[in-house]
Write a protein that holds these residues in place. Structure first.
Motif, short mmCIF file in Angstrom:
data_model
loop_
_atom_site.label_atom_id
_atom_site.label_comp_id
_atom_site.label_asym_id
_atom_site.label_seq_id
_atom_site.Cartn_x
_atom_site.Cartn_y
_atom_site.Cartn_z
N LEU A 139 1.71 70.36 13.01
CA LEU A 139 1.35 69.15 13.75
C LEU A 139 0.10 69.34 14.59
CD1 LEU A 139 4.58 68.94 13.23
CD2 LEU A 139 4.34 66.99 14.76
N THR A 140 -0.20 70.54 14.99
CA THR A 140 -1.47 70.83 15.67
C THR A 140 -1.83 72.27 15.40
OG1 THR A 140 -2.67 70.65 17.76
CG2 THR A 140 -0.48 71.59 17.88
N LYS A 141 -3.14 72.53 15.36
CA LYS A 141 -3.64 73.87 15.09
C LYS A 141 -4.56 74.31 16.22
CE LYS A 141 -3.22 73.29 10.10
NZ LYS A 141 -3.90 73.35 8.79
N ALA A 142 -4.88 75.61 16.20
CA ALA A 142 -5.59 76.19 17.33
C ALA A 142 -6.96 75.56 17.56
CB ALA A 142 -5.74 77.70 17.13
N ASP A 143 -7.59 75.03 16.50
CA ASP A 143 -8.93 74.48 16.69
C ASP A 143 -8.92 73.19 17.49
OD1 ASP A 143 -7.66 73.28 14.46
OD2 ASP A 143 -9.56 72.46 13.79
N GLU A 264 6.08 65.76 20.40
CA GLU A 264 5.92 65.90 21.85
C GLU A 264 5.27 67.24 22.20
OE1 GLU A 264 6.49 64.03 24.50
OE2 GLU A 264 7.24 62.26 23.44
N LEU A 265 5.71 68.30 21.55
CA LEU A 265 5.14 69.62 21.84
C LEU A 265 3.68 69.69 21.41
CD1 LEU A 265 8.09 71.96 20.83
CD2 LEU A 265 7.29 71.42 23.13
N ALA A 266 3.32 69.02 20.33
CA ALA A 266 1.94 69.04 19.86
C ALA A 266 0.99 68.40 20.86
CB ALA A 266 1.84 68.33 18.52
N TYR A 273 -0.54 75.93 18.39
CA TYR A 273 -0.06 75.77 17.02
C TYR A 273 1.40 75.34 17.08
CZ TYR A 273 0.80 76.80 12.06
OH TYR A 273 1.12 76.70 10.73
N VAL A 274 1.70 74.17 16.57
CA VAL A 274 3.06 73.65 16.54
C VAL A 274 3.39 73.29 15.10
CG1 VAL A 274 4.63 71.83 17.32
CG2 VAL A 274 2.92 72.77 18.90
N SER A 275 4.51 73.81 14.61
CA SER A 275 4.87 73.56 13.22
C SER A 275 6.37 73.30 13.09
CB SER A 275 4.47 74.74 12.34
OG SER A 275 5.07 75.94 12.80
N ILE A 276 6.70 72.48 12.10
CA ILE A 276 8.07 72.29 11.68
C ILE A 276 8.36 73.32 10.60
CG2 ILE A 276 9.67 70.71 10.53
CD1 ILE A 276 8.11 68.40 11.80
N VAL A 277 9.48 74.03 10.74
CA VAL A 277 9.76 75.15 9.85
C VAL A 277 11.13 75.04 9.22
CG1 VAL A 277 8.26 76.69 11.18
CG2 VAL A 277 10.69 76.57 11.73
N ILE A 284 8.39 75.62 15.77
CA ILE A 284 7.76 76.76 16.41
C ILE A 284 6.59 76.25 17.24
CG2 ILE A 284 6.60 78.97 16.11
CD1 ILE A 284 9.45 79.03 15.15
N HIS A 285 6.59 76.63 18.52
CA HIS A 285 5.52 76.24 19.44
C HIS A 285 4.81 77.50 19.91
CE1 HIS A 285 3.64 73.90 22.80
NE2 HIS A 285 3.73 75.05 23.43
#
Length: 335
Positions: A139-143, A264-266, A273-277, A284-285
């Motif tokens: 949902l979001t990446k470091a960049d 919400e975390l993103a 970095y927030v991902s659904i796993v 994972i946040h």
């Protein structure tokens, strides 16, 4: 290590990584020569680098994996160093909490993922056990993480100063990345390689390096950026920016709450970095914080109001060895 002017420059580059020195200077109230000298110093001291990020899906079929590794007593440093040499290792860190080493791995396909998880990683001397989660959706990446130092007017000016792309209004943000065919014209392959190494490369520099006309280089750069085949990003360790505490939070939620919790975390300021796993956890946040009190507020306040969270597990980063395929040494970029 970094003074206020350095931090402002980093914050500006995160918003407009290809903005000219003159545009950056105008927004920050500095001279273009000062901006140029500071940027050169940060690069020479291996503190900062502007790279061109390409989507992993453009080069591979496999999805990333979060992997936690438990090691034998005294073997953590050796195991982490060995894992950091894996070509598939995007990130490797020594951690406390769930395990001794945390990795973000990007295998090329499912067969390579199986080999990594069942053969190559367990065969590393000192590895006791591993636990992995398959990334389904990021949902979001470091960049997209930003150092929040600049005012709204400065942010707006930087968005407008960023090199305009044909067909995309200034300040609109990066386009959706293409999945395949990142370089479609003959000259784009060389330009893509240059942009990946230096996200600020100019058409004049590219033309000299590749022996083509500046107009051809300009069109190729614009085409690659417009299609999202490559996206400039600022690579710098958060600890050098005042965010000394980095964690990986694995959250278990009810099925109906997964998407809402991840979204919400993103949006949280800490989110890199927030991902659904798929695995024993749901989301994972990976976040950065200035100090322990700020992390405490995140765990006890910010997460408390989110419905559907059943459990969480926190791994604290002790030492970062590799991030975005670049080795780190005391926060500096290596190689």
């Amino acid at each position: 290590m970094l003074d206020d002017a350095d931090l402002d420059l980093v914050a500006a580059l995160q918003i407009a990584p290809r903005a000219s020195a003159a545009a950056l200077a105008d927004v920050l109230g500095l001279s273009p020569s000062t901006v140029g000298r500071r940027l050169a110093r940060l690069e020479e001291q291996r503190i900062l680098r502007v790279l061109g990020q390409t989507e992993w899906s453009a080069r591979a079929d496999g999805n990333p994996r979060h992997v936690w590794v438990k090691t034998a007593p005294g073997a953590t440093e050796r195991v982490a160093a060995a894992l950091a040499e894996l070509p598939e290792a995007q990130l490797v860190a020594e951690t406390s909490g769930r395990a001794d080493v945390y990795c973000a791995l990007h295998p090329a396909d499912r067969a390579q993922a199986r080999e990594l998880l069942t053969t190559r990683i367990p065969a590393v001397p000192g590895v006791v056990s591993t636990h992995s989660e398959l990334v389904l959706r990021a949902l979001t990446k470091a960049d997209s993480w930003r150092l929040r130092r600049l005012g709204d007017d400065q942010v707006k000016a930087l968005a407008e100063a960023e090199e305009p792309l044909p067909g995309r209004p200034a300040g609109e943000g990066p386009p959706r990345a293409v999945a395949r065919g990142a370089a479609t014209a003959p000259e784009e392959g060389g330009i893509l390689r240059l942009l990946r190494a230096n996200g600020r490369v100019t058409s004049a520099q590219a033309a000299r390096a590749l022996g083509m006309s500046q107009s051809t280089a300009y069109r190729a750069i614009q085409s690659l950026l417009r299609r999202g085949a490559v996206r400039p990003r600022v690579e710098v360790e958060p600890a050098l920016l005042g965010y000394a505490l980095e964690v990986i939070v694995a959250l278990t939620t009810s099925p109906g709450a997964i998407q809402q919790v991840a979204e919400e975390l993103a949006r949280h300021p800490s989110a890199r970095y927030v991902s659904i796993v798929a695995g024993t956890t749901s989301v994972i946040h990976q976040g950065v914080f200035r100090h322990e009190e700020e992390l405490g507020d995140f765990l006890t306040r910010d997460l408390a109001h989110l419905p559907g969270i059943n459990a969480l597990d926190v791994s604290v980063v002790l030492r970062m060895l590799r991030r975005y395929w670049i080795h780190r040494e005391d926060g500096r970029l290596v190689g």
